[in-house]
Design a protein around this motif. Structure first.
Motif, mmCIF file in Angstrom:
data_model
loop_
_atom_site.group_PDB
_atom_site.id
_atom_site.type_symbol
_atom_site.label_atom_id
_atom_site.label_comp_id
_atom_site.label_asym_id
_atom_site.label_seq_id
_atom_site.Cartn_x
_atom_site.Cartn_y
_atom_site.Cartn_z
ATOM 1 N N GLU A 231 0.852 -1.192 0.000
ATOM 2 C CA GLU A 231 0.000 0.000 0.000
ATOM 3 C C GLU A 231 0.878 1.229 0.000
ATOM 4 O O GLU A 231 1.788 1.342 0.831
ATOM 5 N N ASP A 232 0.646 2.140 -0.932
ATOM 6 C CA ASP A 232 1.487 3.324 -1.016
ATOM 7 C C ASP A 232 1.038 4.404 -0.033
ATOM 8 O O ASP A 232 0.087 4.199 0.746
ATOM 9 N N GLN B 60 -0.582 7.006 -0.411
ATOM 10 C CA GLN B 60 -1.941 7.486 -0.637
ATOM 11 C C GLN B 60 -2.994 6.426 -0.315
ATOM 12 O O GLN B 60 -4.194 6.630 -0.537
ATOM 13 N N GLN C 120 -3.211 3.493 -1.731
ATOM 14 C CA GLN C 120 -3.544 2.683 -2.903
ATOM 15 C C GLN C 120 -2.739 1.387 -2.922
ATOM 16 O O GLN C 120 -1.543 1.385 -2.632
ATOM 17 N N SER C 121 -3.404 0.298 -3.261
ATOM 18 C CA SER C 121 -2.726 -0.991 -3.336
ATOM 19 C C SER C 121 -1.876 -1.068 -4.597
ATOM 20 O O SER C 121 -2.232 -0.499 -5.634
ATOM 21 N N TYR C 122 -0.759 -1.755 -4.506
ATOM 22 C CA TYR C 122 0.107 -1.957 -5.665
ATOM 23 C C TYR C 122 0.835 -3.286 -5.514
ATOM 24 O O TYR C 122 0.948 -3.836 -4.419
#
Length: 266
Positions: free
Chosen positions: A50-51, A53, A55-57
């Motif tokens: 998770e970054d 922000q 957001q998953s990556y």
């Protein structure tokens, strides 16, 4: 932390049957890698991150000096976007052949996570050109797996090797460097490759990246008064694998190999 199901002797034999002749070493490597990815999940994390922000990556992993690409393909099967780096064009062809001929072994391990992207790239580990080719910035790898790469390098390159890892590894605690420490038991004065790779060499070089450290009789000289570099890595895990190849064993099957995990200092 996920506790893996113990591997039974008959499962080991069936697994190794897939790795004939020169690929026998790869069979053992993939066994302990599977244990590492499961048992050390609490340290290295999973394939999905998770970054800042929220957001998953899909996390990126690098295997320098990847040989036939066995490790790259296995890591991708666990869901990581896996990058294999080789200097030799012939080695890259071998990687592609391995992916094509033995794809059934590298099946998806978790359907919810899926399979990561596999990228093989030609380049010099110490140069940035290959990073531009794959579009990954410096400090862009969440995981680096150093398996027999350290011991293949001339000891004079070890300061540069350690410094390069600090340039490629993501900030802590996101970024983790995994080292298979082999051959720890080899005579340090013997010629290589592979060159003797005792645990002390990893500690000294990764704690003092880029510094030319003194050696005597093939062993790095430890100095308890030497100040640890602020840019150095610190060891966060260290253990003896449950299984390893016969070359990593001594008399009566004693396992000499060790595995260590490193992070950038905060």
């Amino acid at each position: 932390m996920t506790v893996p199901t113990p591997i039974q002797p008959e499962d080991v034999q069936a697994h190794l049957a897939q790795f004939k002749e020169s690929k026998y070493v790869d069979g053992w490597a993939s066994l302990w890698e599977k244990d590492t990815l499961n048992q050390q999940r609490g340290t290295i994390g999973g394939a999905i991150g998770e970054d800042a922000q929220g957001q998953s990556y899909r996390r990126k992993v690098l295997v320098p000096g990847c040989g036939r690409g066995v490790d790259v393909l296995l890591l991708a099967s666990f869901g990581f976007d896996a990058y294999g780096l080789e200097y030799s064009p012939a080695a890259l062809e071998a990687c592609k052949k391995e992916e094509t001929e033995n794809h059934s072994w590298y099946r998806v391990r978790d359907q919810a996570v899926g399979k990561g992207k596999v990228t093989f790239v030609q380049g010099d580990f110490f140069d940035d050109a290959w990073l531009q080719t794959i579009g990954v910035p410096l400090n862009g790898f969440d995981l680096i797996y150093d398996y027999t790469f350290f011991c293949a390098l001339e000891p004079a390159l070890r300061p540069k090797w350690a410094l390069r890892h600090t340039q490629l590894l993501a900030p802590s605690p996101r970024g983790n460097l995994i080292c298979l420490e082999y051959p720890r038991h080899k005579d340090p004065k013997a010629n290589g490759p592979p060159f003797a790779a005792p645990s002390e060499a990893y500690v000294e070089h990764l704690s003092h990246p880029g510094e030319d450290l003194p050696y005597k009789n093939g062993l790095v000289k430890q100095d308890p008064l030497r100040e640890t570099s602020k840019s150095g890595l610190e060891r966060v895990a260290y253990w003896q694998p449950e299984r390893t190849h016969v070359k990593g064993q001594g008399e009566n099957g004693v396992i000499h190999d060790r595995v260590s995990i490193w992070r950038r200092r905060n």
